[in-house]
Design an enzyme around this catalytic site. Sequence first.
Site, PDB file in Angstrom:
ATOM      1  N   HIS A   1       0.816  -1.217   0.000  1.00  0.00           N
ATOM      2  CA  HIS A   1       0.000   0.000   0.000  1.00  0.00           C
ATOM      3  C   HIS A   1       0.849   1.266   0.000  1.00  0.00           C
ATOM      4  O   HIS A   1       0.362   2.345  -0.339  1.00  0.00           O
ATOM      5  CB  HIS A   1      -0.996   0.006   1.179  1.00  0.00           C
TER       6      HIS A   1
ATOM      7  N   ASP B   1      -0.225  -7.578   1.531  1.00  0.00           N
ATOM      8  CA  ASP B   1       0.319  -6.212   1.590  1.00  0.00           C
ATOM      9  C   ASP B   1       1.843  -6.264   1.674  1.00  0.00           C
ATOM     10  O   ASP B   1       2.447  -5.991   2.717  1.00  0.00           O
ATOM     11  CB  ASP B   1      -0.280  -5.489   2.800  1.00  0.00           C
TER      12      ASP B   1
ATOM     13  N   SER C   1       3.939   2.479   8.286  1.00  0.00           N
ATOM     14  CA  SER C   1       3.664   1.492   7.250  1.00  0.00           C
ATOM     15  C   SER C   1       4.925   1.085   6.506  1.00  0.00           C
ATOM     16  O   SER C   1       5.772   1.919   6.173  1.00  0.00           O
ATOM     17  CB  SER C   1       2.668   2.063   6.234  1.00  0.00           C
TER      18      SER C   1
END
Length: 290
Positions: A98, A143, A236
């Site tokens: 992402h 992911d 992230s």
Amino acid sequence: MKLTLLLVIFATATLAQDLTPFDFDWRELKSVWESPELLPTLKKIDPSYDATVRGGRIIGGSIAKVGQFPFSVLLIIDNAYWCGGSLLNANWVLTAAHCIDGRKQASIYSMTDINVGYYWVSSSAKFIIHESYSESSNNVVNDIALIKTTSAAPNNAYTAYISLPRNEVSNTFAGTTATIQGFGRYSDASEDVSTVQRYVSVPILTNSQCTGTWPVTASQLCTNTSGGRSSCNGDSGGGLFAGDVNTHSSSRRVIGIVSFGAVKCAAGYPSVYTRVTSFIGWIDNKMASN
């Protein structure tokens, strides 16, 4: 004693000479989850998400020492967003899909303190995103992504590589403690991102302990955030690792990639990671063929 002091002074001076100032405005960067493309997904996953709150940070952690996490890199994506990543070798960075899906370019920085500068910088030569990466109303699956660098990363005290858990494919790591590191706000009340790298060690849950909050799959991993210790969306792509928290060595293995969590990081909701052991073959194949 004098000799030891001189060596410390010399090492500090040498390090200072190696550092390079930054060429971007840190205050203008945002978590990638604040992008127009991803914001709707995170709002579906966590309805309490508010884009005016800078999302994601290491919560309840400590400030990292120079050279403590030399495999950890900061990704500046399209000169607008930030994510984390882990150096697997001289030319490959492991991160979250992402972070780079739909993006054009990433600058890759090895650093500890943005006020001081960086030890090594490169840019992205190629993005490789998992073919089955997808976002739904309550989960983000597969992911995982790789970034090939345009220049080789050194392997020294300040910029180094981390191992994959090749011999632990059946290990869930549940009940053990792992460590996450990154930049970003260091409390839910803070308004600005951190200018220094921070880290925190967190307990790993069984997936059944996590499913009450998030419908995770076998290729995901969750950590307990009780006690105000957490990573979140602003971190992230960063690596959750097993091994010595203080000294970098071959015993360190990256076992998770920060994927998503609740916007209120200190509220006690589990944080969700991509389980690296589920993707060893994919990683090896992509690095070998690209």
